[in-house]
Scaffold this active site. Sequence first.
Site, PDB file in Angstrom:
ATOM      1  N   THR A 187      55.470 -60.183  50.784  1.00 32.23           N
ATOM      2  CA  THR A 187      56.612 -59.288  50.951  1.00 32.23           C
ATOM      3  C   THR A 187      56.223 -57.926  50.386  1.00 32.23           C
ATOM      4  O   THR A 187      55.439 -57.855  49.440  1.00 32.23           O
ATOM      5  CB  THR A 187      57.847 -59.834  50.216  1.00 32.23           C
ATOM      6  OG1 THR A 187      58.078 -61.159  50.677  1.00 32.23           O
ATOM      7  CG2 THR A 187      59.083 -59.010  50.482  1.00 32.23           C
ATOM      8  N   SER A 220      66.822 -63.056  50.077  1.00 29.39           N
ATOM      9  CA  SER A 220      67.035 -62.412  48.775  1.00 29.39           C
ATOM     10  C   SER A 220      66.667 -60.944  48.817  1.00 29.39           C
ATOM     11  O   SER A 220      66.864 -60.219  47.840  1.00 29.39           O
ATOM     12  CB  SER A 220      66.186 -63.103  47.701  1.00 29.39           C
ATOM     13  OG  SER A 220      66.522 -64.460  47.611  1.00 29.39           O
ATOM     14  N   ASP A 259      63.693 -69.974  54.436  1.00 34.51           N
ATOM     15  CA  ASP A 259      64.856 -69.389  53.753  1.00 34.51           C
ATOM     16  C   ASP A 259      66.174 -70.072  54.137  1.00 34.51           C
ATOM     17  O   ASP A 259      67.201 -69.829  53.532  1.00 34.51           O
ATOM     18  CB  ASP A 259      64.939 -67.879  54.016  1.00 34.51           C
ATOM     19  CG  ASP A 259      64.041 -67.100  53.063  1.00 34.51           C
ATOM     20  OD1 ASP A 259      63.789 -67.593  51.957  1.00 34.51           O
ATOM     21  OD2 ASP A 259      63.584 -66.009  53.439  1.00 34.51           O
TER      22      ASP A 259
HETATM   23  O1  DON Z   1      63.845 -63.092  52.476  1.00 36.68           O
HETATM   24  C1  DON Z   1      63.559 -63.661  51.430  1.00 36.68           C
HETATM   25  O2  DON Z   1      64.332 -63.819  50.520  1.00 36.68           O
HETATM   26  C2  DON Z   1      62.137 -64.174  51.256  1.00 36.68           C
HETATM   27  N1  DON Z   1      61.590 -64.405  52.551  1.00 36.68           N
HETATM   28  C3  DON Z   1      61.338 -63.186  50.472  1.00 36.68           C
HETATM   29  C4  DON Z   1      59.971 -63.680  50.162  1.00 36.68           C
HETATM   30  C5  DON Z   1      59.218 -62.852  49.217  1.00 36.68           C
HETATM   31  O3  DON Z   1      59.718 -61.938  48.604  1.00 36.68           O
HETATM   32  C6  DON Z   1      57.815 -63.247  49.027  1.00 36.68           C
HETATM   33  N2  DON Z   1      57.063 -62.306  48.275  1.00 36.68           N
HETATM   34  N3  DON Z   1      56.872 -62.112  47.150  1.00 36.68           N
END
Ligand code: DON
Length: 280
Positions: free
Chosen positions: A91, A163, A133
């Site tokens: 992310t 998140s 998720d």
């Molecule tokens: O949307 C979300 O909450 C997750 N897919 C975020 C994943 C994430 O932040 C991974 N990286 N550090």
Amino acid sequence: MQLLKMVENFDLKEKGWQTTQTVHLMAEAERRVYADRATHLGDPDYYKVPVKDLLNEQYLSQRTTSINPDRATPSQEIKAGTFAYQESNETTHFSIVDRFGNAVAITTTLNGGYGSNTIVKEAGFLLNNEMDDFSIKPGTPNMYGLVGGKANAIAPGKRMLSSMTPTIIEKKGKLYMVVGTPGGSTIITSVFQTILNVIEHGMTMQEAVNAKRFHHQWLPDQITTEKDGFDPATKSALAAKGHQIIEISAIGRVDAILIKGKRKMEGGADPRGDDTAIGY
Ligand code: DON
């Protein structure tokens, strides 16, 4: 170098020159090093030779543990070493403000490392594994330990809970802060703390980003904090209140901008990553 480092673990001087023990040990080390050579070495202009891994002391001493002092190990049983590479979750966040005060906060994600491990042919990008998720069944945690139920159950056309918290804050109708971070379930709390660090605790944007973080997500029932995130007295006082405290190396990678008045901005780039704050 592998050979020299491997035999450091044995007192060859004491075993003597060309004795059975010395020859056995050297041959066993050589067997293992040449197995590595066959797999891992090639012209470094063409092949990424994992030099650091191959010379890692822990790796080499672990390689010698399979040496049996009494018996030759058949070469069929010796394979090149393997190295566990840690691919981080995927992310990214960035915060931008232009000179007119237009602001952008973007958090974008593949979710896990390499997403769903599927590349779109000829387009050159990976598909995400965002289905993680959704809650697959009540009480079963996803890869970030988050649980859910019917509200976040998988259904056609439905969006999974995220998140991700790309945030633009206004104060009295004027742009005040742009903030966000990666970090799975810890995104929300990292953004929350960064905002409070500025608004409640008077930190600069960079101090607010640097400050140690902690996180609670209901389940598991624990406060996760960064190493030395709490001073020892706070840690024991929290434990006395019944908090379970778990330390991990880092939480989040916040990148944020604070508007300090007309044409003055303060950037906060997270030292936990290779992030930078730049003004043009
Ligand atoms: O949307 C979300 O909450 C997750 N897919 C975020 C994943 C994430 O932040 C991974 N990286 N550090």
